[in-house]
Scaffold this motif. Structure first.
Motif, PDB file in Angstrom:
ATOM      1  N   THR A  13      47.032  34.718  69.689  1.00 23.33           N
ATOM      2  CA  THR A  13      48.376  34.141  69.677  1.00 23.33           C
ATOM      3  C   THR A  13      48.392  32.818  70.414  1.00 23.33           C
ATOM      4  O   THR A  13      49.034  31.871  69.971  1.00 23.33           O
ATOM      5  CB  THR A  13      49.380  35.115  70.329  1.00 23.33           C
ATOM      6  OG1 THR A  13      49.313  36.358  69.649  1.00 23.33           O
ATOM      7  CG2 THR A  13      50.785  34.582  70.263  1.00 23.33           C
ATOM      8  N   ARG A  14      47.673  32.761  71.515  1.00 24.98           N
ATOM      9  CA  ARG A  14      47.622  31.525  72.279  1.00 24.98           C
ATOM     10  C   ARG A  14      46.948  30.413  71.474  1.00 24.98           C
ATOM     11  O   ARG A  14      47.373  29.269  71.511  1.00 24.98           O
ATOM     12  CB  ARG A  14      46.884  31.756  73.596  1.00 24.98           C
ATOM     13  CG  ARG A  14      47.224  30.751  74.641  1.00 24.98           C
ATOM     14  CD  ARG A  14      46.659  31.077  75.979  1.00 24.98           C
ATOM     15  NE  ARG A  14      45.899  32.313  75.983  1.00 24.98           N
ATOM     16  CZ  ARG A  14      45.203  32.745  77.002  1.00 24.98           C
ATOM     17  NH1 ARG A  14      45.138  32.046  78.091  1.00 24.98           N
ATOM     18  NH2 ARG A  14      44.525  33.874  76.944  1.00 24.98           N
ATOM     19  N   ASP A  15      45.897  30.762  70.725  1.00 21.64           N
ATOM     20  CA  ASP A  15      45.235  29.780  69.865  1.00 21.64           C
ATOM     21  C   ASP A  15      46.191  29.270  68.792  1.00 21.64           C
ATOM     22  O   ASP A  15      46.246  28.081  68.511  1.00 21.64           O
ATOM     23  CB  ASP A  15      43.993  30.377  69.203  1.00 21.64           C
ATOM     24  CG  ASP A  15      42.853  30.607  70.179  1.00 21.64           C
ATOM     25  OD1 ASP A  15      42.907  30.062  71.301  1.00 21.64           O
ATOM     26  OD2 ASP A  15      41.919  31.337  69.812  1.00 21.64           O
ATOM     27  N   ALA A  16      46.942  30.176  68.182  1.00 21.85           N
ATOM     28  CA  ALA A  16      47.901  29.783  67.145  1.00 21.85           C
ATOM     29  C   ALA A  16      49.001  28.913  67.740  1.00 21.85           C
ATOM     30  O   ALA A  16      49.431  27.935  67.112  1.00 21.85           O
ATOM     31  CB  ALA A  16      48.492  31.022  66.484  1.00 21.85           C
ATOM     32  N   ASP A  17      49.455  29.235  68.945  1.00 23.45           N
ATOM     33  CA  ASP A  17      50.469  28.409  69.602  1.00 23.45           C
ATOM     34  C   ASP A  17      49.925  27.019  69.903  1.00 23.45           C
ATOM     35  O   ASP A  17      50.622  26.019  69.736  1.00 23.45           O
ATOM     36  CB  ASP A  17      50.941  29.068  70.901  1.00 23.45           C
ATOM     37  CG  ASP A  17      51.730  30.342  70.660  1.00 23.45           C
ATOM     38  OD1 ASP A  17      52.128  30.590  69.504  1.00 23.45           O
ATOM     39  OD2 ASP A  17      51.937  31.087  71.637  1.00 23.45           O
ATOM     40  N   GLY A  18      48.661  26.961  70.326  1.00 22.28           N
ATOM     41  CA  GLY A  18      48.038  25.659  70.586  1.00 22.28           C
ATOM     42  C   GLY A  18      47.910  24.833  69.319  1.00 22.28           C
ATOM     43  O   GLY A  18      48.097  23.617  69.334  1.00 22.28           O
ATOM     44  N   MET A  19      47.595  25.497  68.204  1.00 26.44           N
ATOM     45  CA  MET A  19      47.512  24.783  66.923  1.00 26.44           C
ATOM     46  C   MET A  19      48.875  24.247  66.507  1.00 26.44           C
ATOM     47  O   MET A  19      48.975  23.148  65.962  1.00 26.44           O
ATOM     48  CB  MET A  19      46.990  25.715  65.834  1.00 26.44           C
ATOM     49  CG  MET A  19      45.527  26.006  65.911  1.00 26.44           C
ATOM     50  SD  MET A  19      45.079  27.022  64.515  1.00 26.44           S
ATOM     51  CE  MET A  19      43.770  27.965  65.229  1.00 26.44           C
ATOM     52  N   ALA A  20      49.927  25.016  66.758  1.00 22.36           N
ATOM     53  CA  ALA A  20      51.277  24.566  66.422  1.00 22.36           C
ATOM     54  C   ALA A  20      51.644  23.319  67.214  1.00 22.36           C
ATOM     55  O   ALA A  20      52.172  22.342  66.661  1.00 22.36           O
ATOM     56  CB  ALA A  20      52.288  25.680  66.680  1.00 22.36           C
ATOM     57  N   VAL A  21      51.359  23.341  68.508  1.00 20.33           N
ATOM     58  CA  VAL A  21      51.664  22.179  69.353  1.00 20.33           C
ATOM     59  C   VAL A  21      50.801  20.985  68.952  1.00 20.33           C
ATOM     60  O   VAL A  21      51.289  19.854  68.852  1.00 20.33           O
ATOM     61  CB  VAL A  21      51.468  22.535  70.846  1.00 20.33           C
ATOM     62  CG1 VAL A  21      51.586  21.301  71.719  1.00 20.33           C
ATOM     63  CG2 VAL A  21      52.470  23.597  71.269  1.00 20.33           C
ATOM     64  N   ALA A  22      49.521  21.228  68.677  1.00 20.39           N
ATOM     65  CA  ALA A  22      48.627  20.139  68.273  1.00 20.39           C
ATOM     66  C   ALA A  22      49.081  19.525  66.949  1.00 20.39           C
ATOM     67  O   ALA A  22      49.039  18.305  66.779  1.00 20.39           O
ATOM     68  CB  ALA A  22      47.196  20.643  68.155  1.00 20.39           C
ATOM     69  N   SER A  23      49.537  20.345  66.008  1.00 19.91           N
ATOM     70  CA  SER A  23      50.000  19.805  64.729  1.00 19.91           C
ATOM     71  C   SER A  23      51.230  18.924  64.935  1.00 19.91           C
ATOM     72  O   SER A  23      51.360  17.874  64.309  1.00 19.91           O
ATOM     73  CB  SER A  23      50.312  20.922  63.740  1.00 19.91           C
ATOM     74  OG  SER A  23      51.476  21.627  64.091  1.00 19.91           O
TER      75      SER A  23
END
Length: 90
Positions: A13-23
């Motif tokens: 979940t943390r990885d997915a959240d980081g991808m959302a912020v990075a996008s």
């Protein structure tokens, strides 16, 4: 009964959240510079974040919107100048 480690679930979940912020950040940055490169990266990262079930769904959707906007800005600038490169000054 499934055996999963709690750390693994939080990491995904943390990885997915980081991808959302990075996008979101890359899509926003792509409006100013390197939209040909940053726009598609923002689209891919937002798609991955949404697919992995991010808690930051709004940010991932904004990243997708900004990534698409990067490509629209690029298409407009190519149509006006007939070149892929552009600058702020004249």
């Amino acid at each position: 009964m499934t055996l999963t480690t709690p750390a693994r679930g939080r990491t995904g979940t943390r990885d997915a959240d980081g991808m959302a912020v990075a996008s979101f950040v890359l899509g926003l940055l792509g409006l100013l510079v390197m939209n040909l490169l940053l726009g598609p990266i923002a689209l891919v990262l937002s798609g991955l974040a949404l697919w992995r079930g991010t808690a930051r769904r709004g940010r991932a959707l904004l990243g997708a919107f900004l990534g698409a906007a990067d490509l629209v800005v690029l298409a407009v600038l190519v149509g006006v100048d007939h070149t892929v490169s552009w600058s702020f000054g004249g």
